[in-house]
Scaffold this active site. Sequence first.
Site: not given
Length: 369
Positions: A228, A232
């Site tokens: 995750d 980003k």
Amino acid sequence: MSASPVFVAIIGAGTVGSSFIPQLQNLIKNTTNRAIFPILIARSSKCLVSRDYTGLDLNNWSADLSASTITPPTFPNETLKWLKSAPGEVVLVDNTSSLEIAQSYPAFLSAGIHIVTPNKKGVSDSLELWDNIFNSARQGGNATGGYFYHEASCGAGLPIINTITDLVKTGDKIKKVEGVFSGTMSFLFNTFHPASGTCDEKFSAIVDKAKAAGYTEPDPRDDLNGLDVARKLTILARLSGLKVPNPTSFPIESLVPAELEAGSASDFMAGLPKFDSAIEERKAAAEKENKVLRFVGKLDVDKNQVSVGIEAFERGTAIASLRGSDNVISFFTERYGANPLVVQGAGAGAEVTAMGITADLIRVLERLN
Ligand SMILES: NC(=O)c1ccc[n+]([C@@H]2O[C@H](COP(=O)([O-])OP(=O)(O)OC[C@H]3O[C@@H](n4cnc5c(N)ncnc54)[C@H](OP(=O)(O)O)[C@@H]3O)[C@@H](O)[C@H]2O)c1
Ligand SMILES: *[C@@H]1O[C@H](CO)[C@@H](O)[C@H](O)[C@H]1NC(C)=O
Ligand SMILES: *[C@@H]1O[C@H](CO)[C@@H](O)[C@H](O)[C@H]1NC(C)=O
Ligand SMILES: *[C@@H]1O[C@H](CO)[C@@H](O)[C@H](O)[C@H]1NC(C)=O
Ligand SMILES: *[C@@H]1O[C@H](CO)[C@@H](O)[C@H](O)[C@H]1NC(C)=O
Ligand SMILES: *[C@@H]1O[C@H](CO)[C@@H](O)[C@H](O)[C@H]1NC(C)=O
């Protein structure tokens, strides 16, 4: 009511939806220069739809959606065709985490449909998809393409995407970006290795508690594997000018031990205590230098490097001083010099994520005025 109406179609309706829709209702009430008609709220197997574009009544939307037996228009074909025929501008809100939906952004944008989304997949997957999205979007130069905004794809409602975009557009050069990009990782490390006071709990016990409190994904490996955060970082690296080919094309330190990668989430939780001593040793080593451990993402434009993993930070720095599940992102640029521009605050949560989406929707409306 002077300007032509705008039609809003929402795909994905869960917790953020429950916050986004009241914000949308407010926006509809307060937008006096044009009508805004919500025409679709879709989940994976059911939807509310206003086929004739007259608009949905949102007052009881959640119960109406639960009670609905209407199958959503197929995606992308029927959805695209129907949205293209709307008698005005259309904004598609993609509130899923689906890559399949994101892969169709170029087709929607090329058809002049605007997109606002918290979905990271479109902007953090292959570089080819990224290029297709931005080449199709009006900001990318296609005069008839739709606008594309994705503020909530990184740090929820925090002004991160817009900040970095403005820096680059005004001619500043991004040199480095570093920060804590995961609310879950922030919570785990701020608890395990606090900047003031001490913590006697084992890392595995903290993960256990966080899972029980609902702070982690149902399978905590989805937080602990670093992916995750890597997605980003991929977004920010690309906005800084680095051609990152995909979100696993740079070093990512996973906190999931190799031997616990297979098996169920409960097998994983049961096996985790065996690995406590390794992370305790790193904590002790950091402590000797008066530093604390944090799980960070970093990019360095000159060195063409991106990385995700555990690092030690001196007490007193913005990253070491984090609390709760906050995110903090430091932008080191030519203009800002040695003192970075720092953005800090809640990087997850339905209300703040919905705010990021609503603000993007307002940006589209303002550009259409
Ligand atoms: N929560 C936060 O704090 C936060 C912060 C920043 C960004 N985000 C982002 O917000 C987005 C939503 O997160 P999530 O975990 O709720 O994602 P998700 O579980 O994939 O999707 C949530 C909703 O999307 C619907 N959906 C999924 N695939 C669909 C499809 N192909 N067609 C129609 N509907 C579909 C689901 O339908 P069903 O209800 O029928 O299953 C559900 O209503 C993600 O991109 C996430 O990364 C969240
Ligand atoms: C939006 O996203 C959240 C998760 O971030 C999800 O739970 C919710 O279902 C989504 N719905 C809408 C309509 O935004
Ligand atoms: C909507 O407009 C009212 C009246 O002008 C104002 O008090 C309110 O703050 C506005 N709300 C939003 C969400 O803009
Ligand atoms: C809301 O919708 C549900 C399901 O359609 C219905 O049973 C209920 O009566 C509605 N409530 C109101 C206040 O309209
Ligand atoms: C969707 O449209 C494309 C292009 O017109 C077509 O090739 C494809 O078969 C369609 N898919 C479905 C499921 O109808
Ligand atoms: C630009 O927009 C036009 C019309 O909407 C579309 O046909 C074309 O494919 C778009 N170009 C790109 C590069 O996506």
